[in-house]
Design an enzyme around this catalytic site. Structure first.
Site, short mmCIF file in Angstrom:
data_model
loop_
_atom_site.label_atom_id
_atom_site.label_comp_id
_atom_site.label_asym_id
_atom_site.label_seq_id
_atom_site.Cartn_x
_atom_site.Cartn_y
_atom_site.Cartn_z
N SER A 39 -5.42 8.27 3.35
CA SER A 39 -5.82 7.81 2.02
C SER A 39 -4.57 7.71 1.16
CB SER A 39 -6.80 8.81 1.40
OG SER A 39 -7.00 8.58 0.02
N TYR A 86 -9.74 17.22 -0.87
CA TYR A 86 -9.61 15.90 -0.24
C TYR A 86 -8.13 15.55 -0.05
CZ TYR A 86 -10.36 10.88 0.54
OH TYR A 86 -10.37 9.63 1.07
N LYS A 114 -6.21 14.97 3.54
CA LYS A 114 -5.57 13.70 3.88
C LYS A 114 -4.05 13.84 4.05
CE LYS A 114 -9.24 11.10 4.07
NZ LYS A 114 -9.66 10.49 5.36
#
Length: 272
Positions: A158, A171, A175
């Site tokens: 991401s 998150y 990532k």
């Protein structure tokens, strides 16, 4: 007819029931690959702000792949379970004889300030987004190495795997972890001519989180969709834009590309 860019290759795509995963599977099939698709096909927690894909959606992906003229096998699998992912790899081997391309796409997302996240919120994001990618790689690699034909592993990270977006600490950590895993594996696997790269999208429209929601509404949402305002070219990209990067990395056009962080982010990670 001109041969496709991945003609004759066998690909495994996780998280393929909808959104980016479906797009990756269809795009690879359009260019000549036969595909094994997986998804968990049920909700795994009540701490995510959206429902996960269904078995019916996975079957729709199979139909879309087959509509390109390529073969497709679906396996219901939770990437948090090495047993499930190995079953998907076994299905690929049983049906097609080998794997050439692995797209570790399955992922989940939620938001919250780091010190206010629950342990479950942290664990589910880390387990799917990072452990799931590791499970996918370790399930596929023994057979790929034994086949001795090289291959390509594409891990979907991401823009949050490059920058410290807020409020998504779990998150972002997951990532970034995918990038570290990719870098280590790209060195470990070079001797086997197996390439490993990451793709870094910004916000992607028409995924499980965003499907059916107008771009204008997505751009206005906070905090979950505030990333759209950070991109110089466009608030969001389309799944196919990301799939085109996956296709390149899966193809022999990228035969000397490994250890790369490939951004499809409308300029977001380059913005000051």
């Amino acid at each position: 007819m001109t041969a496709g860019r991945v003609a004759g290759k066998i690909a495994l795509v996780t998280g393929a029931a909808r959104g980016q995963g479906r797009s990756h599977a269809v795009r690879l099939a359009e260019e000549g690959a036969d595909v094994v698709v997986t998804d968990v096909c049920h909700d795994i927690t009540d701490v995510l702000p959206y429902s996960l894909a269904s078995k019916e959606q996975l079957e729709e992906t199979v139909a879309l792949v087959r509509a390109t003229g390529r073969r497709c096998v679906a396996v219901q699998a939770d990437v948090r379970s090495i047993t499930d992912v190995r079953a998907a790899v076994d299905a690929a081997t049983a049906e097609f004889g080998r794997l050439d391309v692995v797209v570790a796409n399955a992922g989940v997302m939620s938001s919250g300030r780091a010190w206010e996240l629950s342990e479950e919120e942290w664990d589910v994001v880390m387990d799917v987004n990072l452990k799931g990618v590791w499970n996918t790689a370790r399930a596929a690699l023994p057979g790929m190495i034994e086949a001795g034909a090289g291959g390509s592993i594409v891990m979907i990270s991401s823009a949050a795997g490059i920058r410290g977006h807020v409020p998504y600490a779990h998150y972002v950590a997951s990532k970034h972890g995918v990038v570290g895993l990719m870098k280590a594996l790209s060195n470990e696997l070079a001797r086997y001519e197996i390439r490993v790269n990451t793709v870094h999208p910004t916000g992607v429209s028409d995924t499980g989180i965003t499907v059916g929601v107008p771009i204008e509404e997505l751009s206005a949402r906070e905090p979950l969709f505030g990333l759209g305002a950070m991109n110089p070219l466009a608030p969001f990209v389309e799944p196919r834009d990301v799939s085109n990067a996956v296709l390149f990395l899966a193809s022999d056009e990228a035969r000397y590309v490994t250890g790369l962080q490939f951004t499809v982010d409308a300029g977001g990670t380059n913005k000051p």
